[in-house]
Design a protein around this motif. Structure first.
Motif, short mmCIF file in Angstrom:
data_model
loop_
_atom_site.label_atom_id
_atom_site.label_comp_id
_atom_site.label_asym_id
_atom_site.label_seq_id
_atom_site.Cartn_x
_atom_site.Cartn_y
_atom_site.Cartn_z
N TYR A 106 0.84 -1.20 0.11
CA TYR A 106 0.02 -0.12 -0.09
C TYR A 106 0.88 1.26 -0.04
N LYS A 107 0.56 2.04 -0.94
CA LYS A 107 1.25 3.21 -1.19
C LYS A 107 3.07 3.16 -0.93
N LEU A 158 -5.79 -3.57 5.78
CA LEU A 158 -4.60 -2.69 6.19
C LEU A 158 -5.12 -1.89 7.45
N ARG A 209 -11.56 1.06 3.94
CA ARG A 209 -10.56 -0.37 4.23
C ARG A 209 -11.65 -1.63 4.31
N TYR A 258 -2.79 -3.77 -2.93
CA TYR A 258 -3.91 -3.08 -2.38
C TYR A 258 -4.62 -2.17 -3.58
N GLU A 259 -3.89 -1.51 -4.16
CA GLU A 259 -4.42 -0.59 -5.28
C GLU A 259 -4.43 -1.29 -6.70
#
Length: 540
Positions: free
Chosen positions: A164-165, A174, A242, A403-404
């Motif tokens: 994530y990021k 998350l 989330r 995640y993305e």
């Protein structure tokens, strides 16, 4: 019409990914690979409605013919041999057995081409436990009678991580940066799961359990099938981004569908069916480097002399004496036939309208209710594993989720072997959840698929292109049944489960959920139906 690289990456990974990826290297010339598995043209033989003449000396007589060599067909064959019934044959159209549970192997490790784990079954699932016993995976029982699996066959830690990021974090939900409201809603979801885990109908049946045949059909439960999981979450007041992501990932992971496509019953089934009692963790995972290919290979070895690969059934013709099956050996182009008393149809239900003569002429309405979605799976062969960008990043796990991303991320085949350095095989999964996904998937060549995978993974692993030596792809046009709204309990499954003129149906489709346990159950169920009607000693 040929699409640009940006258009392809946008369709699969989304516009932000595409814009970022198009600024970076797309070179794959140093990477080898191919698209493996049966040609789509072989499967399309089913749709051609061929009329073939079988030479008189190419007919044989058998008690039972099993059509399809996935888990259901293999389980049926295994059950027959355990019951000392040997007058049968199994026909599989592909050159490799196992369907979506099949696996591959290179010079140092096996790897999955589809399903890659089995939750430890509850003690009530005695027939599945008997398979695990036979495979020497068990080591007795606990004080309350639950089966114990040898530690080396349980997924080793760490099991999961999420990217994530720019950072890797432990687990699937998350937690980093989660607000108090996020955590409150996660706790509330767990309470909802606990409610349904504890729920029992007047007969003492659970709402959600494996196999689905043992689930309650009480209206309080089945009404959940009439709405989507997205609608259920809204009704319960869940708004946390989330938590919505977490539930959406669950649907894509097990069903290849998004929240708004998935039945609320199926969504809750994911969370509840593998939990023994409220407050307990989900059952541990049994896994191997080759995933569920371990079970496929074991079952196949037990019935190899009864198995015919590269044998595609062309037509199944019920008659007064039994059933005639015509099939084509795709290697020799030889047409052969079987006069059988019974057939176990262990192929996806949608193929019945192309194979069974009566269904060709008048397809039952329930067959049309069975919808499938497409996936592709990529196996990346790496000369070394990617390095984390930050010292505090959570280390490489068995299941590694982005995640993305629209993909499901990848599993690491070497993880279960305890090989933590050097070469690795990453198995990457991508469900084609959107409408038209199948056509889109089969319009792409190896180069375009490789670019999608490498562009996606490069967001987490900047060195992925340099480390990858080979990528092979498997395209599953009808990978799994879709438990969409109002399918599980609309009556279609029950109708499809009933024998038709000595044809017994066995496939995970009949459960509406594409899981090993369901395919195994239906394979054994059909054998029991046939043997109950069989005179003692016949075919043995």
């Amino acid at each position: 019409m040929k699409f640009t690289r940006r258009e392809i990456l946008t369709a699969f990974l989304g516009l932000p990914f595409a814009l970022s990826a198009c600024k970076s290297n797309s070179e794959t010339s140093s990477i080898d690979g191919e698209i493996v598995g049966a040609s789509a043209n072989i499967g399309h033989i089913l749709r051609e409605n061929r009329n073939v003449e079988v030479p008189a000396n190419n007919w044989e007589n058998l008690k039972v013919a099993i059509i399809g060599g996935g888990i259901a067909g293999l389980s049926a064959a295994w059950k027959f041999t355990r019951e000392n019934f040997n007058d049968f044959v199994l026909l599989e159209l592909e050159s490799a057995i196992g369907g979506t549970a099949r696996s591959g192997k290179n010079n140092f490790i096996g790897y999955p081409w589809g399903a890659h784990y089995l939750p430890v079954p509850f003690k009530e699932n005695t027939e599945l436990i008997s398979l695990l016993d036979e495979m020497n995976l068990t080591e007795g029982k606990s004080q309350n009678g639950e089966i114990l699996i040898k530690e080396q066959f349980l997924c080793r830690e760490p099991e999961e991580r999420v990217f994530y990021k720019g950072r890797w974090y432990e687990g699937l939900y998350l937690r980093v940066g989660a607000s108090q409201e996020d955590l409150r809603q996660l706790n509330e979801l767990n309470k909802q799961v606990d409610f349904w885990v504890n729920w029992r109908d007047t007969r003492g049946k659970r709402a959600f359990v494996l196999p689905i045949a043992n689930c309650s059909n009480d209206a309080e439960v089945t009404d959940l099938d009439k709405i989507t999981f997205a609608d259920w979450l809204k009704q319960k007041g869940f708004t946390s981004e989330r938590l919505i992501w977490y539930c959406n990932y669950a649907c894509r992971d097990d069903y290849g569908l998004r929240l708004e496509q998935t039945s609320a019953w199926a969504g809750l089934f994911y969370f509840c069916s593998r939990v023994r009692k409220s407050g307990a963790e989900s059952q541990s995972f049994i896994t191997f480097p080759e995933g569920n290919g371990k079970f496929v290979n074991f079952l196949h070895n037990k019935v190899k002399d009864k198995t015919r690969l590269k044998s595609i059934a062309i037509e199944i013709i019920p008659n007064e004496k039994g059933i005639d099956i015509t099939y084509l050996n795709t290697e020799t182009n030889e047409i052969r036939g079987i006069h059988a008393e019974k057939v176990i149809f262990a192929a996806p239900i949608f193929t019945a309208k192309y194979l069974i003569r009566d269904f060709k002429q008048n397809t039952p309405d329930f067959v049309k209710e069975f919808e499938h979605n497409a996936w592709f799976v990529a196996n990346l062969f790496l000369k070394d594993r990617p390095k984390n960008q930050f010292a505090k990043d959570f280390p490489l796990a068995w299941d590694n989720v982005l995640y993305e991303s629209n993909s499901l991320g990848y599993v690491n085949a070497t993880h279960q072997k305890g090989i933590d350095y050097g070469q690795a095989v990453f198995t990457y999964y991508f469900p084609m959840a959107e409408k038209g996904g199948r056509a889109k998937l089969f319009s792409l060549d190896w180069q375009e698929l490789a670019d999608i995978v490498l562009s996606d993974l490069s967001m987490a692993h900047k060195d992925i292109r340099a480390l990858t030596e080979r990528i092979d792809f498997m395209r599953w046009g009808h990978a799994m049944i879709s438990p969409r709204r109002n399918f599980i309990w609309n009556g279609s499954r029950e109708k499809a489960t009933k024998p038709f003129r000595n044809i017994h149906f066995a496939h995970s489709d009949l459960s509406g959920i594409a899981l090993f346990e369901e395919a195994f159950f239906h394979g054994l169920r059909t054998v029991s139906e046939i043997l109950i009607a069989e005179p003692a000693g016949s075919g043995r």
